[in-house]
Design an enzyme around this catalytic site. Structure first.
Site, PDB file in Angstrom:
ATOM      1  CG  ASP A 128      -1.798  -1.210   1.325  1.00  0.00           C
ATOM      2  OD1 ASP A 128      -1.801  -1.868   2.377  1.00  0.00           O
ATOM      3  OD2 ASP A 128      -2.478  -1.507   0.329  1.00  0.00           O
ATOM      4  NE  ARG A 140     -11.099  -3.126  -0.858  1.00  0.00           N
ATOM      5  CZ  ARG A 140     -10.228  -3.974  -0.332  1.00  0.00           C
ATOM      6  NH1 ARG A 140      -9.030  -3.542   0.031  1.00  0.00           N
ATOM      7  NH2 ARG A 140     -10.542  -5.243  -0.150  1.00  0.00           N
ATOM      8  CG  ASP A 177      -5.655  -0.800   2.992  1.00  0.00           C
ATOM      9  OD1 ASP A 177      -5.174  -1.947   2.951  1.00  0.00           O
ATOM     10  OD2 ASP A 177      -6.472  -0.370   2.167  1.00  0.00           O
TER      11      ASP A 177
END
Length: 692
Positions: free
Chosen positions: A176, A249, A202
């Site tokens: 990430d 997302r 995240d």
């Protein structure tokens, strides 16, 4: 190019690498399409000794808005490392040293820092501000991790990119840009996050009091996810973010106590391979307030679980399809903090101009003023809306021997012209102003054997170039350069047709497409005894015969090289044709992909060019950590002009793919020791390519 040459013996061996040059450039393979650009290595950290005696710039003392500003959990708002020293870092070692320290720091990232290994996430400690210096702070191939209890962290004005490992919905690489597990009071602001292996942001495991503002999130399967816990505690504000070309997302918000989303721009661009699955998603027991956001082309722009709530106010939907849902009661964000909404209609233009890294953040007031005074931008537009209608007219307007950078910003369009940047105009950047490198195209169709209009003879190979760059420290960014000479119609003349020619030192080609057939990209020096270094990244190069060639010292890094069939439909060709001077570095293809719709085992990686039979040259091509398609021959190197390639410098190292092969006398591989002397830093020496 000439294919005449005679045999030559003796050649320089691998020199010992100067360890002071660079921090390790990550060597892990990134698959086809993994692109990057900018600085390759840094030079160390420098503490700002005057920080205690001079007034800190506004960006060093900035505090968060939204939920990150709330007084809770023993933390009164989010102000990062403002109470500590300010340090400037240019290496991975120094960034990690200060980011993980127990005391507060304002950490200014002033270079491109490559994560090693790829996927590395620095474990940030509490009370830190990590901020890019203008637009020069890049984190490549990894990101940051904020663990349980970490708090009061600001991550601003950085570009975090390119950990992508070749699998779009990647389940094996949790790489990430920014990941939080149980952190609180975090502000993520004015960053450019893209092309990572998993998600971009995240916010997990009860992380709370988070604000995400004014960021660009793009070119990724997952933008960011929130939650992944049965506890309903996360409070998060997401405002003024441009979320573009991400599939899912956007964000997905799971079991958030309070999620306030406003003035965001979600964009799914038509005609691309990336298709949005959904936009904003309220999951589980999330309570979401969604205000004055703009949705363009997004599929299922707003969705919710039956157990979740969404209150929509003032949103705009253009070209969207599928689910657009709301329902239930949520909360009043103004009960927690104050905020002001921008008009929904203004959101796209506001974010296109204002999201992402700013040149005024992370730099001192003096530096910012100096840069503003020194920088010059000239605009080009075919419709007359710019200062010039042609690129060459803008180049002509650059004063001779200009002391500082001139940016020629070229608005989208197809510019059919020949462009030449002469040697007495250094520091020139020609940059496409569109959202894609495909939006701005410079194209022409001259070939080596064509007669010049003035009757003075034929163009010759260098003279056929659509764009010629002869000035040091010049750049091409975010555009396409093409030579569209029609070989099929003109088999009666020499058909070398150059798209882009460089004849200078410290040239950057960043985010470009270079299209042609034979001799697409010619990379030379101003003279045989002059050094000419070229750094190419985040780019696409297409061609068939000797289409990356010349005597320059060249790095093709994290790019895609596409093989094309010949004019008559046959598959045969050579990727490189170096004519490297002895004791110089030649062509390095690194962390890239070579592929194309051509016949298997029909292309050589290269052949050795000795112009005019020159026995003093020592051609070199190294292809390493690169994906080779089945188009590459099992014996990938070829003789040229009567000279044996085995007398020159051709090698591979740790390539993969159907076209890769084991070491043999006809397929030399570098040893690990030799490979340590053939990295990007060895090619570029004392030059650090600029990210702008």
């Amino acid at each position: 190019m000439s294919e005449q040459r005679v045999a030559e013996t003796g050649r320089p061996r691998h020199r010992r690498r100067k360890k002071a040059l660079a921090v390790g450039v990550p060597l892990a393979l990134t698959a086809a399409g993994t692109l990057a650009y900018g600085t390759v290595f840094g030079l160390g950290a420098q503490e700002n000794a005057s920080a205690a005696t001079t007034a800190a710039p506004a960006w060093a003392t900035a505090t968060a808005d939204g939920f990150a500003s709330v007084n809770a959990l023993g933390q009164n708002g989010t102000y990062g490392g403002r109470d500590g020293k300010t340090v400037t870092v240019k290496t991975l070692a120094d960034l990690e040293k200060y980011a993980t320290a127990s005391e507060p720091y304002v950490i200014v990232v002033a270079a491109t820092i490559n994560m090693n290994p790829v996927g590395k996430e620095i474990k940030v400690a509490s009370d830190k501000t990590i901020v890019g210096s203008g637009t020069s702070g890049h984190i490549v191939g990894g990101g940051f991790f904020l663990g349980q209890g970490v708090h009061n962290v600001i991550i601003r004005n950085l570009t975090i990119r390119d950990a992508y490992q070749g699998v779009w919905n990647d389940k094996d690489h949790d790489f990430d840009a920014i990941q939080m597990d149980g952190a609180h009071h975090v502000w993520i602001d004015h960053n450019d996050l893209r092309h990572m292996a998993d998600g971009l942001i995240d916010v997990r495991k009860d992380s709370t009091y988070v604000t995400v503002s004014w960021n660009k999130l793009s070119d990724d399967n997952k933008a960011f996810g929130i939650g992944w816990t049965t506890n309903v505690v996360t409070d998060i504000t997401i405002h003024h973010n441009w979320i573009r070309e991400t599939e899912q997302r956007n964000p997905s918000t799971d079991n958030a106590a309070h999620a306030h989303l406003y003035n965001n721009f979600l964009e799914d661009v038509a005609g691309t391979t990336i298709k949005s699955s959904y936009g904003n998603y309220s999951r589980g027991k999330t309570k979401m307030v969604l205000e004055n956001s703009y949705f363009q082309g997004v599929n299922n722009p707003v969705i919710k679980d039956s157990t979740a709530t969404i209150v929509q106010k003032g949103n705009t939907f253009v070209g969207t399809t599928g689910r657009n849902e709301s329902g239930g009661s949520a909360f009043d964000p103004k009960a927690y903090y104050s905020y002001t909404l921008d008009k929904t209609a203004d959101v796209p233009s506001l974010l296109k101009s204002g999201a992402g890294p700013r040149s005024t953040i992370g730099t001192s007031t003096t530096t910012a003023t100096t840069k503003a005074a020194a920088a010059t931008t000239l605009t080009v537009a075919q419709d007359g809306s710019g200062q010039y209608r042609t690129v060459q007219a803008a180049v002509n307007a650059v004063p001779a021997n200009n002391p500082s950078r001139v940016v020629i910003s070229v608005k989208p369009g197809t510019y059919r012209e020949v462009v030449k940047v002469p040697a007495n105009k250094p520091h020139v950047t020609i940059q496409g102003a569109g959202a894609s490198r495909k939006d701005t195209v410079i194209v022409y169709g001259n070939a080596a054997g064509m007669q010049k209009p003035d009757g003075s003879g034929t163009y010759g190979t260098p003279g056929s170039a659509t764009v010629s760059v002869q000035s040091d420290d010049s750049q091409l960014r975010n555009l396409t350069v093409t030579n569209d000479f029609d070989e099929a119609k003109h088999q009666d003349i020499a058909n070398q047709a150059v798209a882009l020619l460089t004849q200078a030192d410290k040239i950057v080609l960043d985010g470009v497409i270079v299209n042609g057939d034979q001799d697409t990209l010619e990379l030379e020096t101003a003279a045989k005894d002059k050094l000419g270094r070229v750094y190419i990244a985040n780019s696409y190069i297409t061609g068939n015969v000797d289409f990356i060639f010349g005597r320059a010292t060249v790095v093709v890094d994290k790019s895609v090289i596409t093989l094309k069939k010949r004019w008559n439909g046959t598959s045969a060709g050579y990727v490189t044709a170096p004519s490297t001077p002895a004791n110089r570095k030649g062509i390095l293809i690194n962390r890239s992909a070579i592929n194309g719709d051509v016949t298997a085992a029909s292309f050589f990686l290269g052949r050795n060019w000795h112009p005019g039979g020159d026995t003093t040259v020592d051609p070199q091509t190294t292809v390493r950590n690169t994906t080779l398609s089945a188009a590459i021959k099992s014996t990938p190197w070829s003789d040229m002009g009567g000279f044996s390639w085995k007398d020159d410098r051709f090698a591979e190292y740790q390539n993969t793919g159907a076209g890769a092969g084991a070491a043999s006398t006809n397929r030399p591989h570098l040893t690990a020791a030799q490979a340590a002397d053939q990295e990007v830093a060895d090619w570029l020496g004392d030059w650090t390519p600029s990210a702008s």
